[in-house]
Design a protein around this motif. Structure first.
Motif, mmCIF file in Angstrom:
data_model
loop_
_atom_site.group_PDB
_atom_site.id
_atom_site.type_symbol
_atom_site.label_atom_id
_atom_site.label_comp_id
_atom_site.label_asym_id
_atom_site.label_seq_id
_atom_site.Cartn_x
_atom_site.Cartn_y
_atom_site.Cartn_z
ATOM 1 N N GLU A 137 8.213 -6.262 -0.269
ATOM 2 C CA GLU A 137 7.327 -6.289 -1.430
ATOM 3 C C GLU A 137 8.107 -5.953 -2.691
ATOM 4 O O GLU A 137 9.035 -5.146 -2.622
ATOM 5 N N THR A 177 1.454 -3.504 -12.782
ATOM 6 C CA THR A 177 0.784 -2.832 -11.663
ATOM 7 C C THR A 177 -0.180 -3.780 -10.957
ATOM 8 O O THR A 177 -0.219 -3.858 -9.725
ATOM 9 N N PHE A 193 -0.102 -5.348 -7.017
ATOM 10 C CA PHE A 193 -1.211 -5.296 -6.057
ATOM 11 C C PHE A 193 -1.751 -6.691 -5.731
ATOM 12 O O PHE A 193 -2.280 -6.905 -4.638
ATOM 13 N N ARG A 203 0.475 -7.828 -3.149
ATOM 14 C CA ARG A 203 0.202 -7.036 -1.936
ATOM 15 C C ARG A 203 -1.052 -7.527 -1.224
ATOM 16 O O ARG A 203 -1.077 -7.612 0.020
ATOM 17 N N THR A 226 2.927 0.444 -0.953
ATOM 18 C CA THR A 226 2.201 1.098 -2.058
ATOM 19 C C THR A 226 2.843 2.397 -2.544
ATOM 20 O O THR A 226 2.685 2.768 -3.706
ATOM 21 N N SER A 275 4.544 1.746 -5.649
ATOM 22 C CA SER A 275 3.714 1.677 -6.863
ATOM 23 C C SER A 275 3.473 3.079 -7.419
ATOM 24 O O SER A 275 3.527 3.292 -8.632
ATOM 25 N N ILE A 286 -3.707 3.994 -9.671
ATOM 26 C CA ILE A 286 -3.048 3.344 -8.536
ATOM 27 C C ILE A 286 -3.876 3.587 -7.270
ATOM 28 O O ILE A 286 -4.048 2.684 -6.453
ATOM 29 N N GLU A 328 -5.325 0.923 -4.637
ATOM 30 C CA GLU A 328 -5.038 1.086 -3.213
ATOM 31 C C GLU A 328 -6.334 1.000 -2.407
ATOM 32 O O GLU A 328 -6.403 0.297 -1.392
ATOM 33 N N GLN A 359 -2.948 1.760 6.290
ATOM 34 C CA GLN A 359 -1.858 2.610 5.810
ATOM 35 C C GLN A 359 -0.678 2.421 6.757
ATOM 36 O O GLN A 359 -0.870 2.124 7.931
#
Ligand code: TYD
Length: 205
Positions: A40, A65, A69, A72, A96, A99, A114, A118, A126
């Protein structure tokens, strides 16, 4: 089918994480684990296009940002979740925590923002294990030195930026001691590898 595992590799640029990641993937495969290596920002065709923009095109912090995401979201849906559902292990170069470290620590975006993203993008996912390759920014800069001419937007940042990135990574390790492990990356590649191998080995216990 047993769900696979998500293992992420993190750290300041120049800590040697990519070399260790290659070794980890080879080690898992040699143990018979069906392993997917990815990164990533990136991992999908759209994610790789976004990576190109993120690494080279100047942009606002909010945009940076959100694009991290966006890449992601695509990566999780297209690659990571299907692989985990098929029982494969996914080894991902950054996720993450990067980030929180770079956009949060390095650039100063509020961690709550953030955390909102998430929750939106992967409330149900996770990493099982996160290895943070920890190294003083001045040493990491020396290791990066040779590649300076091709440095991207992040690698061109000053020492103070990487001090903040490193501090944010330390906070992540402190906040999630079960998942996140700090790896001392100041020694030889072999010395670093021995710590990585021990952490991977523990996944089979
Ligand atoms: P990196 O993973 O270090 O790749 P390479 O080894 O090819 O340079 O580069 C990705 C850069 O993207 C790195 O400087 C950190 C940055 N990044 C963020 O700022 N936030 C994120 O959420 C992610 C995933 C990466």
């Amino acid at each position: 089918m047993k769900q696979g595992r998500l293992i992420t590799f993190e750290g300041v640029d120049g800590a040697g994480k990519s070399t260790q990641l290659e070794r980890a993937v080879a080690w898992l495969r040699a143990r018979g684990v069906d392993t997917l290596a990815t990164r990533e920002p990136g991992g999908t065709p759209l994610g790789e296009a976004l990576r190109e923009l993120l690494l080279h095109q100047p942009m606002r912090l909010e945009t940076e940002t959100l694009l991290m995401f966006a890449a992601r979201a695509e990566h999780i849906a297209e690659l990571i979740k299907p692989a985990l559902a098929a029982g494969r292990w996914v080894v991902c170069d950054r996720f993450t925590d990067a980030s929180f470290a770079y956009q949060g620590g390095g650039r100063g975006l509020a961690a709550a923002r953030i955390a909102d993203l998430e929750r939106w993008v992967h409330a149900d996912l996770q990493p099982d294990l996160t290895l943070i390759f920890d190294l003083a920014p001045e040493i990491a800069a020396q290791r990066r030195g040779a590649a300076r001419a091709t440095a991207d937007r992040f690698e061109r940042e000053q020492r103070e930026f990487f001090d903040r990135v490193r501090a944010a990574y330390h906070q992540r390790a402190h906040a999630y001691p079960q998942r996140v492990r700090l790896i001392d990356a100041s020694g030889t590649p072999d010395a670093t590898w021995r710590q990585v191998e021990a952490q991977l080995d523990a996944q089979f216990a």
